[in-house]
Design a protein around this motif. Structure first.
Motif, PDB file in Angstrom:
ATOM      1  N   LEU A 198      -9.247  14.495   1.314  1.00  0.00           N
ATOM      2  CA  LEU A 198      -8.492  13.887   2.398  1.00  0.00           C
ATOM      3  C   LEU A 198      -9.283  12.773   3.075  1.00  0.00           C
ATOM      4  N   ALA A 199     -10.581  12.960   3.223  1.00  0.00           N
ATOM      5  CA  ALA A 199     -11.392  11.963   3.916  1.00  0.00           C
ATOM      6  C   ALA A 199     -11.313  10.595   3.253  1.00  0.00           C
ATOM      7  N   GLU A 200     -11.069  10.566   1.951  1.00  0.00           N
ATOM      8  CA  GLU A 200     -11.032   9.303   1.222  1.00  0.00           C
ATOM      9  C   GLU A 200      -9.738   8.530   1.457  1.00  0.00           C
ATOM     10  N   ILE A 201      -8.685   9.222   1.896  1.00  0.00           N
ATOM     11  CA  ILE A 201      -7.378   8.552   2.040  1.00  0.00           C
ATOM     12  C   ILE A 201      -6.808   8.666   3.451  1.00  0.00           C
ATOM     13  N   ARG A 202      -7.561   9.222   4.368  1.00  0.00           N
ATOM     14  CA  ARG A 202      -7.046   9.390   5.726  1.00  0.00           C
ATOM     15  C   ARG A 202      -6.651   8.050   6.346  1.00  0.00           C
ATOM     16  N   PHE A 203      -7.270   6.969   5.899  1.00  0.00           N
ATOM     17  CA  PHE A 203      -6.974   5.649   6.462  1.00  0.00           C
ATOM     18  C   PHE A 203      -5.503   5.280   6.337  1.00  0.00           C
ATOM     19  N   ILE A 204      -4.786   5.855   5.377  1.00  0.00           N
ATOM     20  CA  ILE A 204      -3.380   5.491   5.167  1.00  0.00           C
ATOM     21  C   ILE A 204      -2.514   5.926   6.342  1.00  0.00           C
ATOM     22  N   LEU A 205      -3.007   6.837   7.184  1.00  0.00           N
ATOM     23  CA  LEU A 205      -2.256   7.249   8.367  1.00  0.00           C
ATOM     24  C   LEU A 205      -2.067   6.090   9.342  1.00  0.00           C
ATOM     25  N   ASP A 206      -2.906   5.053   9.217  1.00  0.00           N
ATOM     26  CA  ASP A 206      -2.717   3.866  10.057  1.00  0.00           C
ATOM     27  C   ASP A 206      -1.363   3.214   9.794  1.00  0.00           C
ATOM     28  N   ALA A 207      -0.849   3.377   8.568  1.00  0.00           N
ATOM     29  CA  ALA A 207       0.473   2.828   8.259  1.00  0.00           C
ATOM     30  C   ALA A 207       1.542   3.484   9.119  1.00  0.00           C
ATOM     31  N   ALA A 208       1.410   4.801   9.308  1.00  0.00           N
ATOM     32  CA  ALA A 208       2.366   5.517  10.153  1.00  0.00           C
ATOM     33  C   ALA A 208       2.263   5.051  11.605  1.00  0.00           C
ATOM     34  N   THR A 209       1.045   4.815  12.074  1.00  0.00           N
ATOM     35  CA  THR A 209       0.841   4.383  13.457  1.00  0.00           C
ATOM     36  C   THR A 209       1.460   3.005  13.693  1.00  0.00           C
ATOM     37  N   LEU A 210       1.126   2.041  12.836  1.00  0.00           N
ATOM     38  CA  LEU A 210       1.615   0.674  13.038  1.00  0.00           C
ATOM     39  C   LEU A 210       3.119   0.567  12.819  1.00  0.00           C
TER      40      LEU A 210
END
Length: 442
Positions: A198-210
């Motif tokens: 999960l740590a490697e792809i957690r950054f994709i949650l920024d898509a949900a935020t923006l």
């Protein structure tokens, strides 16, 4: 830490997503020209006094009808003027993020004075091409972008070449992130998202935020065709039901409304398009909320959606007559299917049904009506998922769909790369005629 046995491929997947899923403020075609203006202006001291710009026919198509954030104005001239006056040349697709009211006022004055001149570059080998040349008194500088929305290939000043890196038209170099997509498969993408830490792809949650923030802004009803807000109003009147299907369509459309209507909020883009990023994100978010999925499930589903969208779009021209909100929504269908079922067969059925459903939607340029196409594609994705959950789909006996989802995707992309190129030219001819008619009436 990545699995050593899979790390090479997985790292390329992550690299591809990081390269193709980025924040973008405003429609990316006008923004690309704005970036060229900003880079050119950075080579000169003092205020910009005059601008000349050249764009490919496809970039013209995708730039003439969209609102530039913060300006209330539509089109490429205001985009390049604002980029040259107040744009950040280091900010990529967020080049206009720091522009202020004074910059907007000055950009509009340049337009009113007739000091911004736009040309369509013909012939043009690149589908995506933008060049801006800016003057201050008798000094000038130019910047050229080609082959990608932020791919600067030349910078000149007073005839001196400051930078040059000409791409091979239509080709990816061996070290670029999309090179490996033609050698992978949906099955490998699914295996990746299910097993990568999960740590490697957690950054994709920024898509949900923006993109979630864009959706909330769109629901205020001030932007574009306010499709999302209108459907919400009709839902309150009892003309639509309060259900998951309507929630997916309303929230996805609202995000596109805000983006295309000129809201000064960045979208998380996919494959160079904010609408593709919205289409790949919002439906997955809504379903994840409905089933009370945790952040890990949401991150894996979003990674599946965005990577599937990239995988399909990598087989297409960067700009074409095929509306890419449809292919991005195929990614969303994969993400929603995984959240609800988790089986490869289900997501494959959902994508195949979408190919049988929305493959004929054309791109007739970026505009407020893109939110209509985005909402249609989101609705198609959910319908296809529901069918797949009931073990039914468009079959290989029908149309361009085959019994193998990979072959179905290849057939769709073949249409876009070959036959639909004629459609693209016809669309451009129609839009160019409209521009000529407008000029004649002024």
């Amino acid at each position: 830490m990545l699995n050593p046995e899979c790390s090479a491929l997985w790292e390329k997947f992550i690299h591809a997503v990081r390269a193709e899923v980025k924040p973008a403020l405003g429609c990316t075609e006008p923004v690309s020209l704005a970036l060229a203006g900003a880079v050119a202006a950075a080579q000169l001291e003092g205020e910009v006094e005059r601008i000349e710009a050249w764009v490919s026919p496809n970039l013209m198509k995708n730039g003439m009808g969209v609102t530039v954030p913060g300006t209330g104005m539509v089109g490429l001239p205001i985009a390049v003027a604002l980029g040259a006056i107040g744009g950040d040349p280091q900010a990529g697709l967020e080049v206009l993020k720091q522009t202020g009211q004074a910059d907007i006022v000055w950009a509009k004055r340049l337009l009113e004075a007739g000091s911004v001149c736009l040309h369509v570059q013909e012939p043009c080998d690149d589908l995506l091409y933008a060049k801006a040349k800016v003057w201050r008194e008798d000094r000038w500088a130019s910047a050229t972008i080609a082959g990608g929305h932020t791919r600067i290939v030349a910078v000149e000043k007073q005839g001196e070449t400051l930078f040059s890196s000409q791409p091979v038209a239509g080709k990816q170099t061996e070290d670029e992130p999309l090179d490996m997509m033609s050698r992978t498969s949906l099955a490998e993408i699914l295996h990746f998202i299910e097993h990568v830490p999960l740590a490697e792809i957690r950054f994709i949650l920024d898509a949900a935020t923006l993109n979630g923030a864009l959706s909330q802004e769109g629901l205020q009803g001030r932007w574009g065709l306010h499709i999302g807000a209108t459907l919400e109003k009709q839902r309150q009147c009892g003309l639509m039901g309060y259900d998951l299907a309507s929630e997916i369509v309303i929230r996805t459309a609202a995000a596109s409304d805000a983006r295309m209507g000129g809201a000064s909020i960045p979208a998380m883009s996919n494959s160079g398009s904010g609408n593709q990023g919205i289409a790949a994100t919002l439906p997955v978010m809504v379903v994840a909320e409905h089933i009370h999925a945790d952040d890990e499930c949401l991150a894996r589903a979003l990674m599946l959606s965005h990577l599937t969208a990239i995988y399909i779009h990598a087989q297409l021209p960067r700009l074409s007559a095929l509306c890419a909100a449809t292919t991005a929504s195929m990614g969303a269908a994969a993400g929603m299917s995984w959240l609800l079922d988790g089986r490869y067969a289900t997501l494959a059925k959902a994508i195949s049904s979408m190919i049988g459903d929305v493959s004929g939607i054309i791109c007739d340029g970026a505009s407020n009506s893109c939110a209509m196409k985005v909402s249609t594609s989101a609705s198609s994705a959910w319908k296809a998922v529901l069918m797949a959950l009931d073990d039914t789909a468009v079959t290989g006996n029908e149309g361009i769909v085959t019994h193998d989802v990979e072959d179905s995707i290849a057939n769709l992309c073949a249409l876009a790369c070959q036959a639909m190129q004629h459609t693209d030219q016809q669309v451009i001819d129609i839009m160019s005629h409209k521009v000529t008619q407008r000029a004649g009436r002024q």
